[in-house]
Enzyme design. Structure first.
Site, PDB file in Angstrom:
ATOM      1  N   ILE A 285       1.514   3.995   2.295  1.00  0.00           N
ATOM      2  CA  ILE A 285       2.362   4.279   2.979  1.00  0.00           C
ATOM      3  C   ILE A 285       3.170   2.771   3.965  1.00  0.00           C
ATOM      4  O   ILE A 285       4.347   2.869   4.192  1.00  0.00           O
ATOM      5  CB  ILE A 285       1.966   4.367   4.983  1.00  0.00           C
ATOM      6  CG1 ILE A 285       0.482   5.738   4.858  1.00  0.00           C
ATOM      7  CG2 ILE A 285       2.263   4.529   6.046  1.00  0.00           C
ATOM      8  CD1 ILE A 285      -0.735   6.610   5.507  1.00  0.00           C
TER       9      ILE A 285
ATOM     10  N   ALA B 270      -1.746   0.731  13.145  1.00  0.00           N
ATOM     11  CA  ALA B 270      -2.681   2.081  12.510  1.00  0.00           C
ATOM     12  C   ALA B 270      -3.880   2.464  12.873  1.00  0.00           C
ATOM     13  O   ALA B 270      -4.864   1.638  12.113  1.00  0.00           O
ATOM     14  CB  ALA B 270      -1.937   2.199  10.941  1.00  0.00           C
TER      15      ALA B 270
ATOM     16  N   GLY C 173       1.132  -1.371   0.070  1.00  0.00           N
ATOM     17  CA  GLY C 173      -0.023   0.110  -0.143  1.00  0.00           C
ATOM     18  C   GLY C 173       1.212   1.452  -0.093  1.00  0.00           C
ATOM     19  O   GLY C 173       2.053   0.881   0.416  1.00  0.00           O
TER      20      GLY C 173
ATOM     21  N   TYR D 134     -16.131   2.638   9.562  1.00  0.00           N
ATOM     22  CA  TYR D 134     -14.779   3.572   9.432  1.00  0.00           C
ATOM     23  C   TYR D 134     -13.830   3.118  10.969  1.00  0.00           C
ATOM     24  O   TYR D 134     -13.279   2.717  11.631  1.00  0.00           O
ATOM     25  CB  TYR D 134     -13.910   3.580   8.629  1.00  0.00           C
ATOM     26  CG  TYR D 134     -12.169   4.026   8.372  1.00  0.00           C
ATOM     27  CD1 TYR D 134     -11.845   2.915   7.766  1.00  0.00           C
ATOM     28  CD2 TYR D 134     -11.533   5.158   7.964  1.00  0.00           C
ATOM     29  CE1 TYR D 134     -10.476   2.929   7.851  1.00  0.00           C
ATOM     30  CE2 TYR D 134     -10.509   5.265   8.443  1.00  0.00           C
ATOM     31  CZ  TYR D 134      -9.488   3.914   7.945  1.00  0.00           C
ATOM     32  OH  TYR D 134      -8.768   3.680   8.323  1.00  0.00           O
TER      33      TYR D 134
END
Ligand code: UDP
Length: 284
Positions: free
Chosen positions: A12, A117, A10, A149
Site C-alpha cells: 500500500i 494505519a 510495501g 497483531y
C-alpha cells in the site's frame, strides 16, 4: 506538501507514494525492506521529488530527523501478514508498537499531521456487523499469537489518541480492511495473491478452514484515494475511521471467483487450520 511515508516500499505504501508524487508533492519514503521491496518503487525511484531512506521505524533518531523534514507523516510501516506475525511474534509486536510511538514522539509539539494505519483486525471476533468505529473490540486469548497483531494495533490507536490529548499531536487513525491489488505478494499469507498464483498455475486452491469465513476486499486504489482525501479534512483529526469495502465474500466464494476469472483447472481444496498455520491459529 512534504510527506513522510513509512513502509513506502510495501504494497500500500508504494501506491500511496506514487499517488502523492503524481499530485505534485514531495515524498520521503522510509522502509527497512523486511517485507517491502525496491521493485515496488521502480516507477518512482528516479523522481526528483522522491527520496528513499532504507532504515527502521524502530530507530528513534532517524524517525525524528525525517519527521522534522515533513508536514505530514503517513505510518504504513508494520509487520503484517498472518504467516509473518505467527512466525516472528515478538519482533512484530515490537515493530508495531515502538515504531508508532517513535513517530508520535517525533511529532510531539510540532505542527505535523500523523496518519496511523490500523486494521479491521482490531474488531477481532466481534459478530456485530457492520463494524462501527465506536464498537467494543472482541479479541481472543493472548495465548494465541494471532491476536498479538490486533493487540499491538489497538495499542497503537491508544497511543495515537494519548499523544493527541497530551502532546497536541494531530493524528488520524484509519482501520484498513482487507486490501488487494497489483504488487501484493502472497509470501506472508495474503489470500488473494495466493489464490491467483495457485489458479494460474493450475495447482490446488487452498481454502483454509471451512471456507465459510468472510472478508470485505478493497482495491488498493480506493484505499489510496480515501487516505488522500482524509488527510485534507480538518475535522478528521483526533478520530478513528474504517476504510474498506462493504461487500462481503466468503473465502470459498473467493476461491471459486478466482478460479472462474482465470479459467483455471485448479481443484478447490479445504486445508484444516492446524495444517495451514504451524504456530496455532484461530480465524474469525
Ligand atoms: N486463507 C486461505 N488460503 C490461503 C490464505 C488465506 O483460505 O492461502 C484464508 C485465511 O485463513 C483467512 C482469509 O483467507 O480466513 C483471509 O486471509 P488473509 O491472511 O489474506 O487476511 P486476514 O485473515 O488477515 O483478514
Amino acid at each position: 506538501m512534504r510527506l513522510l511515508i513509512t513502509g513506502a516500499a510495501g504494497f500500500i505504501g508504494s501506491h500511496l507514494a506514487e499517488r502523492f508524487l503524481a499530485d505534485g508533492h514531495h515524498v520521503v519514503g522510509l522502509d527497512n525492506l523486511s517485507t517491502g521491496s525496491m521493485d515496488n518503487l521502480a516507477s518512482i525511484k528516479d523522481s526528483d521529488s522522491f527520496e528513499c531512506v532504507i532504515g527502521s521505524v524502530r530507530d528513534q533518531s532517524l524517525v525524528t530527523e525525517l519527521v522534522d523534514q515533513c508536514d505530514v507523516a503517513i505510518h504504513m510501516a508494520a509487520a503484517v501478514g498472518v504467516k509473518y506475525i505467527l512466525e516472528r511474534p515478538s519482533y512484530s509486536i515490537h515493530t508495531n508498537v515502538n515504531g508508532t510511538e517513535n513517530l508520535l514522539h517525533a511529532a510531539s509539539g510540532r505542527d505535523k499531521l500523523v496518519l496511523i494505519a490500523s486494521t479491521s483486525e482490531v474488531y477481532g471476533k466481534s459478530t456485530k456487523t457492520p463494524f462501527n468505529e465506536a464498537d467494543d473490540l472482541v479479541l481472543g486469548s493472548t495465548a494465541n499469537m494471532r491476536w498479538s497483531y490486533a493487540c499491538a494495533k489497538a495499542l497503537d490507536e491508544c497511543l495515537a489518541l494519548a499523544y493527541a490529548q497530551e502532546s497536541k499531536v494531530s493524528t488520524i487513525i484509519t482501520r484498513l480492511f482487507n486490501t488487494t491489488g497489483p504488487r501484493q505478494t502472497g509470501r506472508y499469507g495474503m489470500v488473494v495473491p495466493n489464490f491467483i498464483e495457485q489458479a494460474m498455475s493450475n495447482e490446488p486452491i487452498t481454502v483454509y478452514g471451512s471456507g465459510d469465513q468472510s472478508r470485505c476486499f478493497s482495491h488498493v486504489a480506493d484505499i489510496v484515494e480515501a487516505i488522500v482525501k482524509i488527510i485534507n479534512v480538518p475535522k478528521a483529526v483526533g478520530q478513528v475511521f474504517n476504510i474498506g469495502n462493504d461487500q462481503e465474500i466468503t473465502i470459498e466464494g473467493l476461491a471459486q471467483m478466482i478460479k472462474d476469472m482465470t479459467d483455471s483447472k485448479s481443484e478447490i481444496i479445504k486445508v484444516p487450520y492446524e495444517q495451514a498455520y504451524t504456530h496455532g491459529f484461530e480465524d474469525m
